[in-house]
Design an enzyme around this catalytic site. Structure first.
Site, PDB file in Angstrom:
ATOM      1  N   CYS A   1       1.034  -1.229   0.357  1.00  8.35           N
ATOM      2  CA  CYS A   1       0.034   0.099  -0.285  1.00  8.35           C
ATOM      3  C   CYS A   1       1.023   1.802  -0.240  1.00  8.35           C
ATOM      4  O   CYS A   1      -0.105   2.317   0.122  1.00  8.35           O
ATOM      5  CB  CYS A   1      -0.991  -0.123   1.142  1.00  8.35           C
TER       6      CYS A   1
ATOM      7  N   LYS B   1      -8.676  -0.236  10.459  1.00  5.29           N
ATOM      8  CA  LYS B   1      -8.475  -0.922   9.085  1.00  5.29           C
ATOM      9  C   LYS B   1      -7.882  -1.746   9.708  1.00  5.29           C
ATOM     10  O   LYS B   1      -6.565  -1.661   9.699  1.00  5.29           O
ATOM     11  CB  LYS B   1      -8.102  -0.269   7.515  1.00  5.29           C
TER      12      LYS B   1
ATOM     13  N   LYS C   1     -13.001  -0.773   9.092  1.00  2.00           N
ATOM     14  CA  LYS C   1     -13.107  -2.313   9.007  1.00  2.00           C
ATOM     15  C   LYS C   1     -12.588  -3.590   9.000  1.00  2.00           C
ATOM     16  O   LYS C   1     -11.330  -2.852   9.547  1.00  2.00           O
ATOM     17  CB  LYS C   1     -12.355  -1.849   6.908  1.00  2.00           C
TER      18      LYS C   1
ATOM     19  N   SER D   1     -15.567  -7.176   1.338  1.00  2.00           N
ATOM     20  CA  SER D   1     -15.439  -8.321   0.024  1.00  2.00           C
ATOM     21  C   SER D   1     -15.724 -10.089   1.369  1.00  2.00           C
ATOM     22  O   SER D   1     -17.187 -11.088   0.221  1.00  2.00           O
ATOM     23  CB  SER D   1     -14.469  -8.654  -1.273  1.00  2.00           C
TER      24      SER D   1
ATOM     25  N   TYR E   1     -21.238  -3.977  -0.977  1.00  2.00           N
ATOM     26  CA  TYR E   1     -21.275  -4.722  -2.912  1.00  2.00           C
ATOM     27  C   TYR E   1     -23.040  -5.113  -2.795  1.00  2.00           C
ATOM     28  O   TYR E   1     -23.614  -5.238  -3.853  1.00  2.00           O
ATOM     29  CB  TYR E   1     -20.502  -5.431  -2.494  1.00  2.00           C
TER      30      TYR E   1
END
Ligand code: PBG
Ligand code: ZN
Length: 327
Positions: free
Chosen positions: A130, A196, A249, A275, A314
């Site tokens: 990242c 996160k 998250k 996901s 999603y």
């Protein structure tokens, strides 16, 4: 006194009354829909590990946006998958980057769409981390922060309404805020991926974004699932550096962190149903093991109950469709 005095079931027997006394709900205005735009792609392509989600070419990236807007979802987070990956993630920065082009394309076709961009280098670096690596192969914090600030500025210059840094470098919110302000974008908000965690629930996404680290893992910058004190520290730092919205998250396995965020910070809280959470529900419901709609709504309601104002999911378009049918 007759036994029992309190009969909680009194308030549960009538569907109309149950509806009257509800405390939490999920609305399309709470949802943010993640979309994937891929450079040099001829036609939309199903993402294998995320049934129902697609890779979109730049020229067609308005299609999922139009569908979502029609269902009632107005906010999107854009993930770019570039053609070229380099050690410095250069393809993330230009005004011709896949995300910059997607923003202009969507704004042209659907000016009412609210566009947030994910700011992180992992899909753009050949090593898949990242941030940028130093000579020893470690993720170099401060050099990464400079590159991320340039990336955020490129997105906002292309027309992004908000940026969402997901890299977990130290000090990046301050750097991004300063860079945006210095360029006349002081009114563009930052939603920080603050708490996160280094999670295996990101597995399907890494296939979707082609962003799995080639060597090593993300434990040197994302948070350890066995620790909660870092969540407070990270959120405090991001808030004081100027983050407007704090995100937690993943979602369902981290609702204690969402609650902590809600109770301690005077700003909107977002949660990302990632996901892996999505694909697990899809897989179980495809097998007839759970009722997809019921399980999705219950999961999102749990996130709202824990304190999430916004949910990145999603399922956003499906949920908005279900909610429409309910009225
Ligand atoms: C990039 C990024 C990731 C996700 C959002 N932004 C992957 C990662 O950190 O490895 C995960 C999203 C998901 O799993 O749905 N830093
Ligand atoms: Zn990343």
């Amino acid at each position: 006194m007759a036994f029992p005095v309190h009969r909680p079931r009194r308030l549960r027997n009538d569907a109309r009354l149950r509806k009257m006394i509800r405390q939490f709900s999920v609305g399309p205005q709470n949802l943010i829909y993640p979309i994937f735009v891929v450079e040099n792609l001829d036609q939309p392509k199903e993402i294998g590990a995320m049934p129902g989600q697609k890779h979109w070419p730049v020229e067609q990236i308005h299609e999922p946006v139009v569908e979502a807007l029609q269902a009632g979802v107005q906010a999107f987070i854009i993930f770019g998958v570039p053609q070229n990956k380099t050690s410095d993630g250069q393809s993330a920065l230009g005004d011709d980057s896949v995300v910059a082009r997607a923003i202009r394309h969507i704004k042209d076709k659907c000016p009412e769409a609210y566009l947030i961009t994910d700011v992180c280098l992992c899909a753009y670096t050949d090593h898949g981390h990242c941030g940028l690596l130093d000579e020893q192969g470690r993720v170099a914090n401060d050099a990464s922060v400079d590159q991320l600030a340039r990336m955020a500025l490129a997105h906002v210059s292309a027309g992004a309404d908000m940026v969402a840094p997901s890299d977990m470098m130290d000090g990046r919110i301050e750097a991004i805020r300063e860079t945006l302000d210095a360029n006349g974008f002081e009114d563009v908000p930052i939603m920080s991926y603050s708490a996160k965690y280094a999670s295996s629930y990101y597995g399907p996404f890494r296939e979707a974004a082609g962003s799995a680290p080639g060597k090593g893992d993300r434990k040197g910058y994302q948070m350890d699932p066995s620790v909660i004190r870092d969540a407070i520290l990270e959120m405090e730092l991001d808030f004081s550096e100027g983050a407007d919205i704090l995100m937690v998250k993943p979602g369902l396995p981290y609702l204690d962190v969402v609650k902590l965020a809600k109770d301690n910070f005077c700003c909107p809280i977002a949660v990302y149903q990632v996901s892996g959470e999505y694909s697990m529900i899809k897989a179980a419901s495809a097998n007839g093991w759970v009722d997809e709609r019921e399980v999705v709504m219950e999961s999102l309601l749990s996130m709202r109950r824990a304190g999430a104002d916004l949910i990145l999911t999603y399922f956003a378009v499906q949920v908005a469709g279900w909610l429409k049918g309910e009225k």
